[in-house]
Design an enzyme around this catalytic site. Structure first.
Site, PDB file in Angstrom:
ATOM      1  N   ARG A 122      45.576  36.282  45.131  1.00 41.89           N
ATOM      2  CA  ARG A 122      45.197  34.895  44.496  1.00 41.89           C
ATOM      3  C   ARG A 122      46.097  33.743  44.638  1.00 41.89           C
ATOM      4  O   ARG A 122      46.877  33.662  43.447  1.00 41.89           O
ATOM      5  CB  ARG A 122      44.340  35.459  42.869  1.00 41.89           C
ATOM      6  CG  ARG A 122      43.750  34.599  41.869  1.00 41.89           C
ATOM      7  CD  ARG A 122      43.306  35.034  41.165  1.00 41.89           C
ATOM      8  NE  ARG A 122      42.434  35.720  41.376  1.00 41.89           N
ATOM      9  CZ  ARG A 122      41.844  36.937  40.746  1.00 41.89           C
ATOM     10  NH1 ARG A 122      40.958  35.939  39.530  1.00 41.89           N
ATOM     11  NH2 ARG A 122      40.113  37.137  41.152  1.00 41.89           N
ATOM     12  N   HIS A 149      36.162  34.631  48.130  1.00 40.25           N
ATOM     13  CA  HIS A 149      36.334  35.753  47.013  1.00 40.25           C
ATOM     14  C   HIS A 149      35.841  37.068  47.799  1.00 40.25           C
ATOM     15  O   HIS A 149      35.174  37.542  47.363  1.00 40.25           O
ATOM     16  CB  HIS A 149      35.637  35.752  45.658  1.00 40.25           C
ATOM     17  CG  HIS A 149      36.642  36.252  44.761  1.00 40.25           C
ATOM     18  ND1 HIS A 149      37.590  37.786  44.957  1.00 40.25           N
ATOM     19  CD2 HIS A 149      36.106  36.351  42.860  1.00 40.25           C
ATOM     20  CE1 HIS A 149      37.512  38.147  43.681  1.00 40.25           C
ATOM     21  NE2 HIS A 149      37.194  37.470  42.610  1.00 40.25           N
ATOM     22  N   GLN A 152      35.574  40.213  46.118  1.00 38.09           N
ATOM     23  CA  GLN A 152      34.027  39.920  45.494  1.00 38.09           C
ATOM     24  C   GLN A 152      32.676  40.617  46.104  1.00 38.09           C
ATOM     25  O   GLN A 152      31.651  41.675  45.968  1.00 38.09           O
ATOM     26  CB  GLN A 152      33.978  39.360  44.553  1.00 38.09           C
ATOM     27  CG  GLN A 152      32.711  38.755  43.087  1.00 38.09           C
ATOM     28  CD  GLN A 152      33.111  40.128  41.882  1.00 38.09           C
ATOM     29  OE1 GLN A 152      33.993  39.962  42.058  1.00 38.09           O
ATOM     30  NE2 GLN A 152      31.589  40.668  41.225  1.00 38.09           N
ATOM     31  N   ASP A 244      27.151  32.444  38.565  1.00 37.22           N
ATOM     32  CA  ASP A 244      29.236  32.689  38.667  1.00 37.22           C
ATOM     33  C   ASP A 244      29.686  31.390  37.432  1.00 37.22           C
ATOM     34  O   ASP A 244      29.048  30.547  37.058  1.00 37.22           O
ATOM     35  CB  ASP A 244      29.290  32.185  39.750  1.00 37.22           C
ATOM     36  CG  ASP A 244      31.270  32.310  39.472  1.00 37.22           C
ATOM     37  OD1 ASP A 244      31.556  32.659  39.028  1.00 37.22           O
ATOM     38  OD2 ASP A 244      31.750  32.320  40.316  1.00 37.22           O
ATOM     39  N   CYS A 284      29.919  37.419  38.480  1.00 35.54           N
ATOM     40  CA  CYS A 284      30.975  38.313  38.678  1.00 35.54           C
ATOM     41  C   CYS A 284      31.790  38.595  37.631  1.00 35.54           C
ATOM     42  O   CYS A 284      33.325  39.246  37.687  1.00 35.54           O
ATOM     43  CB  CYS A 284      31.953  37.641  40.317  1.00 35.54           C
ATOM     44  SG  CYS A 284      31.931  35.571  39.278  1.00 35.54           S
ATOM     45  N   ARG A 312      34.779  47.516  42.060  1.00 36.77           N
ATOM     46  CA  ARG A 312      35.487  46.893  42.130  1.00 36.77           C
ATOM     47  C   ARG A 312      36.187  47.457  42.331  1.00 36.77           C
ATOM     48  O   ARG A 312      37.254  47.937  43.740  1.00 36.77           O
ATOM     49  CB  ARG A 312      35.990  45.487  41.334  1.00 36.77           C
ATOM     50  CG  ARG A 312      34.990  44.567  40.811  1.00 36.77           C
ATOM     51  CD  ARG A 312      34.532  43.533  41.917  1.00 36.77           C
ATOM     52  NE  ARG A 312      36.197  42.639  42.865  1.00 36.77           N
ATOM     53  CZ  ARG A 312      36.928  42.072  41.984  1.00 36.77           C
ATOM     54  NH1 ARG A 312      36.462  41.143  41.357  1.00 36.77           N
ATOM     55  NH2 ARG A 312      38.185  41.981  42.541  1.00 36.77           N
TER      56      ARG A 312
END
Ligand code: CP
Ligand code: NVA
Length: 343
Positions: A122, A149, A152, A244, A284, A312
């Site tokens: 990340r 991402h 996700q 988001d 998310c 996830r």
């Protein structure tokens, strides 16, 4: 709890994506995405009953997790996922490793590939993830960059299929920033025949290259890509509204400007009403309640948000099994040592 012997279809032999990197959601073909979904669904079915796997497929495999940005879901689901699959994960932060500062990204890769079986990273800079993957001879998975991402998005589309029982022809309206989450969602959803719409304020458009990729995937797979500025027109008739945060990690200096630009893009009950009574809502997380989404919507009956979060775990486990699994393993995961002759 005793684990039933054959309660669900067994997990398919692992390794269809063996050794592959996942930097962009477009690195997986639509068929490979469905393969990950099938493996994830099997793992989820077994885990949901027994809270463990009878034959963990990644015994003694290890994952290095490089984090330059905060995380709750990504970090915990990858680490817990590896443990549940029989392996382990090691969290490393930029503060204690100093990739690109204490030593080069390539040198970090050359060291890690001798220690572990895979890496997730990340970082704000997508180029760092690309550089790491280019230098490492073990798989590298993008755990969020400012560009994408993918973990996700895979989870979100898996969740859509679970909830609606289909993907073809579904209409998902993303309201907000044309950001990393939108980019990956557009790439995965378009490839699965979803109509993916975006309403964004002028000046916050998605990346043109990703839009072109997503449009091509949509054209080839029965999906549709729609871009606009009007949130109400965009959600009209949508099955799902997605939002988001208005300010992504690394953009904190722009937060006042962004709060003003996105003020008319809040996901609230009035906007949901335009979509219709059956419309569902996704985010998310982490959410900024009262900014991009109201608590009424987030905690209300339309919300799929905590289902996304739970998934996830399952989808990343599917991904890990496909990428790190050993298709030649005999009885992989039973915890026994291979016979000396098999070494
Ligand atoms: N959605 C998501 O990636 O959450 P974290 O930032 O907490 O990992
Ligand atoms: N767009 C957000 C997603 C967080 C999971 C960010 O990059 O901060």
């Amino acid at each position: 709890m005793k684990i039933p012997s054959e309660p669900y279809p067994p997990v398919a032999p692992p390794g269809s994506l063996l050794g592959r990197d996942l930097l962009s959601a477009a690195d997986l073909t639509p068929a490979e995405v469905r393969r990950v979904f099938a493996t994830a669904a099997s793992l989820k079915a077994e885990f949901s009953v027994a809270r463990r796997h009878s034959h963990p497929p990644l015994v003694r495999r290890t994952l290095a997790m490089l984090f330059e940005r905060p995380s709750l879901r990504t970090r915990v689901t990858f680490e817990a996922g590896m443990l549940q699959l029989g392996g382990g994960a090691i969290q490393l932060t930029s503060g204690n490793v100093g990739w690109g500062v204490r030593e080069s990204v390539a040198d970090v890769a050359r060291n890690l590939q001798a220690f572990v079986d895979g890496i997730i990273i990340r970082t704000g800079h997508h180029a760092i993830a690309v550089e790491l993957a280019g230098a490492a001879d073990i798989p590298v998975i993008n755990a969020l960059t400012l560009r994408e991402h993918p973990c996700q998005a895979l989870t979100d589309v898996f969740t859509l299929r679970e909830v609606f029982g289909r993907l073809d022809g579904l209409v998902v309206a993303f309201v907000g920033d044309g950001n990393n989450v939108y980019h990956s969602l557009a790439l995965v959803a378009a490839g699965q025949g979803v109509e993916i719409r975006l309403a964004h304020p002028p000046g916050f458009a998605p990346d043109a290259e990703i839009v072109a990729q997503a449009a091509a995937l949509a054209a080839a797979n029965g999906g549709r890509l729609v871009l606009g500025h009007d949130p109400r027109a965009t959600v009209d008739g949508a099955d799902v509204i997605y939002t988001d945060s208005w300010t992504s990690m690394g953009q904190e200096a722009e937060s006042d400007e962004r709060r003003a630009a996105f003020a008319d893009y809040q996901l609230n009950e009035a906007l949901c009403a335009v979509a219709g009574p059956a419309a569902r809502v996704m985010h998310c997380l982490p959410a900024h309640r009262g900014e991009e989404i109201t608590s009424e919507v987030m905690d209300g009956p339309r919300s799929l948000i905590f289902k996304q979060s739970e998934n996830r775990l399952h989808v990343q486990k599917g991904l890990l099994v496909e990428i790190l699994g050993d298709p030649d393993a005999d009885g992989a995961g039973d915890g026994t040592e291979p016979a000396p002759s098999a070494r």
